[in-house]
Design an enzyme around this catalytic site. Structure first.
Site, PDB file in Angstrom:
ATOM      1  N   GLU A 187       0.841  -1.192   0.000  1.00  0.00           N
ATOM      2  CA  GLU A 187       0.000   0.000   0.000  1.00  0.00           C
ATOM      3  C   GLU A 187       0.876   1.243   0.000  1.00  0.00           C
ATOM      4  O   GLU A 187       1.805   1.341   0.781  1.00  0.00           O
ATOM      5  CB  GLU A 187      -0.889  -0.036   1.253  1.00  0.00           C
ATOM      6  CG  GLU A 187      -1.944   1.019   1.270  1.00  0.00           C
ATOM      7  CD  GLU A 187      -2.696   1.051  -0.042  1.00  0.00           C
ATOM      8  OE1 GLU A 187      -3.468   0.141  -0.311  1.00  0.00           O
ATOM      9  OE2 GLU A 187      -2.485   2.007  -0.826  1.00  0.00           O
TER      10      GLU A 187
ATOM     11  N   LYS B 228       8.374  -1.644  -2.070  1.00  0.00           N
ATOM     12  CA  LYS B 228       7.710  -0.905  -0.999  1.00  0.00           C
ATOM     13  C   LYS B 228       8.750  -0.334  -0.027  1.00  0.00           C
ATOM     14  O   LYS B 228       8.713   0.852   0.334  1.00  0.00           O
ATOM     15  CB  LYS B 228       6.730  -1.828  -0.268  1.00  0.00           C
ATOM     16  CG  LYS B 228       6.160  -1.277   1.011  1.00  0.00           C
ATOM     17  CD  LYS B 228       5.200  -0.114   0.798  1.00  0.00           C
ATOM     18  CE  LYS B 228       4.903   0.560   2.102  1.00  0.00           C
ATOM     19  NZ  LYS B 228       3.594   1.078   2.270  1.00  0.00           N
TER      20      LYS B 228
ATOM     21  N   CYS C 146       5.830   4.083   9.204  1.00  0.00           N
ATOM     22  CA  CYS C 146       6.529   3.375   8.125  1.00  0.00           C
ATOM     23  C   CYS C 146       7.989   3.740   7.915  1.00  0.00           C
ATOM     24  O   CYS C 146       8.838   2.859   7.783  1.00  0.00           O
ATOM     25  CB  CYS C 146       5.789   3.594   6.816  1.00  0.00           C
ATOM     26  SG  CYS C 146       4.283   2.636   6.756  1.00  0.00           S
TER      27      CYS C 146
END
Ligand code: UDX
Ligand code: UDX
Length: 477
Positions: free
Chosen positions: A162, A221, A277
């Site tokens: 995502e 990612k 993150c």
């Protein structure tokens, strides 16, 4: 396979908004989001849409459109797994705080639990989609667990990271720059990829859906987040130099950002990046590099995190030295606690680290944030006390819960937080801070009136005219 039933494990900042938009855009697919946390599911189901567990602009409207139609939030994990053809895993993967890889590696215990649960319950073939950010080659581990403990049913594992950013999640989900899907190179793998492409293609054009092998997707990612964080640390590194030389970091950012090869985004100097993150993913990358004995690559990326720690530390230190080398018993007002504006998420927020340093000197901190609740502020500070991980956090005294609560006050009204303060620090760039009555705030605080703008959102000239001693990031005099 035509997908008509999807389940998602984990109703957090990623799972909740992602599945809400998926359900909104695919009315023919039943989407069930499950979570072990009953309270969280109850708030996702609250009739009052202001009570959703996540504050995200535009989200309430999406939920109201799809909830009860084809979007369901539930704690019945087994039933949801059983009936789904496709299962997204969106549980959290925090940095390990103990044991091997402490302070660096991702803790995959929740992922493993999910895999075991899926294997136990499944009676027919399923596609498993990794949504959580995971170390490279996690898909392999997942497959091993599923294949060995399952009842002989077949699982395909896809990686579908995502890229949404909090605060703009709904927009990012509606119009993603790209959707990335990694999967197996054999026929079954390609079929699974095709099934997920078809789901996204309900609202994302085919040319924006990128398919790769599974490990490229997992690594992309981590790399994307490392590059974004690296830009923030790079401009922050220059901000220190600006302060010494009399340059203005916002002018420098504008000048370099107009070069189309560099681009203008992610060049805003700040008190430091936060969020669940950036730091975690870089530490993951570093851990993997070390595992493969790639020390130089590991050191290169680790420096991005160290630079960020330095930026937070020097902001706190500047407050301390400016206030005549002590903040003990002084009222320091914090505007903002979230890691960025338009979210109630506080994970790794710079505010926590700055507060922690000031608390070492027993400052009295008064916090106002438009969306963060009181208990969250205390929980963040207590968590930091208990989990000082890595080499980065200044090793300080341990403050227990009572000490924290006696030194930190959380306000519902910003003017109460600011009244009588020795200094004000802006930690989050909430738009409303710009609209405050700064003359009134000045009149009601102690003089000299020190203001530390950790986000460079206030007009320097206007504030200085009122009488503030304003310290911005990267603005030399
Ligand atoms: C996500 C990703 O999954 C993570 O890998 C990424 O790096 C950051 O974003 P996020 O949605 O932000 O995590 O996490 P969080 O808001 O903590 O939500 C995770 C949810 O999973 C929680 O509600 C938790 O209760 C739930 N959970 C966790 C389960 O339902 N089962 C578990 O076994 C573990
Ligand atoms: C990030 C990635 O952008 C997203 O693609 C990924 O899915 C999850 O991690 P998020 O952490 O939600 O998203 O927010 P982001 O907008 O990237 O901001 C991260 C931190 O960097 C914030 O604390 C923000 O204030 C800070 N930041 C960002 C800066 O200090 N300066 C900038 O120019 C940009």
């Amino acid at each position: 396979m035509k997908i008509t039933n999807i389940c998602c494990l984990g109703a957090g900042y990623v799972g909740g908004p992602t599945m809400s938009v998926l359900a909104q855009k695919c009315p023919h697919i039943k989407v069930t989001v499950v979570d072990l946390n009953e309270k969280r599911i109850a708030t996702w189901n609250d009739v009052d849409l202001n009570k959703l567990p996540i504050y995200e602009p535009g989200l309430a409207q999406v939920v109201s459109e799809a909830r009860g139609r084809n979007l369901f939030f539930s704690t019945d994990v087994d039933a949801a797994i059983d009936e789904a053809q496709m299962i997204f895993i969106s549980v959290n993967t925090p940095t390990k705080t103990f044991g091997v890889g402490k302070g660096m590696a991702a803790d995959l215990k929740y992922i493993e639990l999910c895999a075991r649960q899926i294997a136990k319950i499944s009676k027919d073939n399923k596609i498993i989609v990794e949504k959580s950010t995971l170390p490279v080659r996690t898909a392999e581990a997942l497959k091993t667990i599923l294949d060995v403990t399952g009842n002989g049913v077949k699982f395909q594992i896809l990686s579908n990271p995502e890229f949404l950013a909090e605060g703009t999640a709904v927009n990012d989900l509606h119009s993603p720059d790209r959707v990335l899907i990694g999967g197996g190179e054999d026929t079954e793998g390609q079929n699974a990829i095709a099934a997920l492409v078809e789901v996204y293609n309900n609202w994302v054009p085919k040319e924006n859906i990128l398919t790769t092998r599974v490990w490229s997707s997992e690594l992309s990612k981590l790399t994307a987040n490392a590059f974004l964080a690296q830009r923030v640390s790079s401009i922050n590194a220059i901000s220190v130099l600006c302060e010494q030389t009399g340059a203005d970091v916002d002018e420098v950012a504008k000048a370099i950002g107009m070069d189309s090869r560099i681009g203008s985004k992610f060049l805003k100097a700040s008190v430091g990046f936060g969020g669940s993150c950036f730091q975690k993913d870089i530490l993951n990358l570093v851990y993997i590099c070390r595992h493969y004995n790639l020390q130089e690559t590991a050191d290169y990326w680790l420096q991005v995190v160290k630079m960020n720690d330095y930026q937070e530390h020097r902001f706190a230190k500047n407050i301390m030295t400016t206030l005549f080398n002590t903040v003990s018993s002084k009222k320091i007002a914090f505007l903002g606690w979230a890691f960025k504006k338009d979210t109630n998420d506080t994970r790794e927020s710079a505010a926590i680290y700055v507060a922690d340093e000031l608390l070492q000197d027993r400052a009295e901190i008064h916090v106002y944030d438009p969306k963060v609740n009181t208990e969250q502020v205390y929980a963040d500070l207590e968590y930091l006390q208990a989990n000082r991980i890595g080499d980065f956090v200044e090793k300080g005294d341990f403050l227990n819960s009572e000490e924290i609560r006696s030194l930190v006050t959380v306000h519902k009204d910003p003017y109460n937080a600011l009244a009588g303060a020795h200094a004000i620090a802006i930690l989050t760039e909430w738009d409303e801070f710009k609209t405050y009555d700064w003359q009134n705030i000045y009149d009601n605080m102690l003089k000299p009136a020190f203001l530390f703008d950790g986000r460079n959102i206030l007009e320097k000239d206007t504030l200085e005219k009122i009488g503030f001693n304003l310290y911005s990031i990267g603005k030399g005099v």
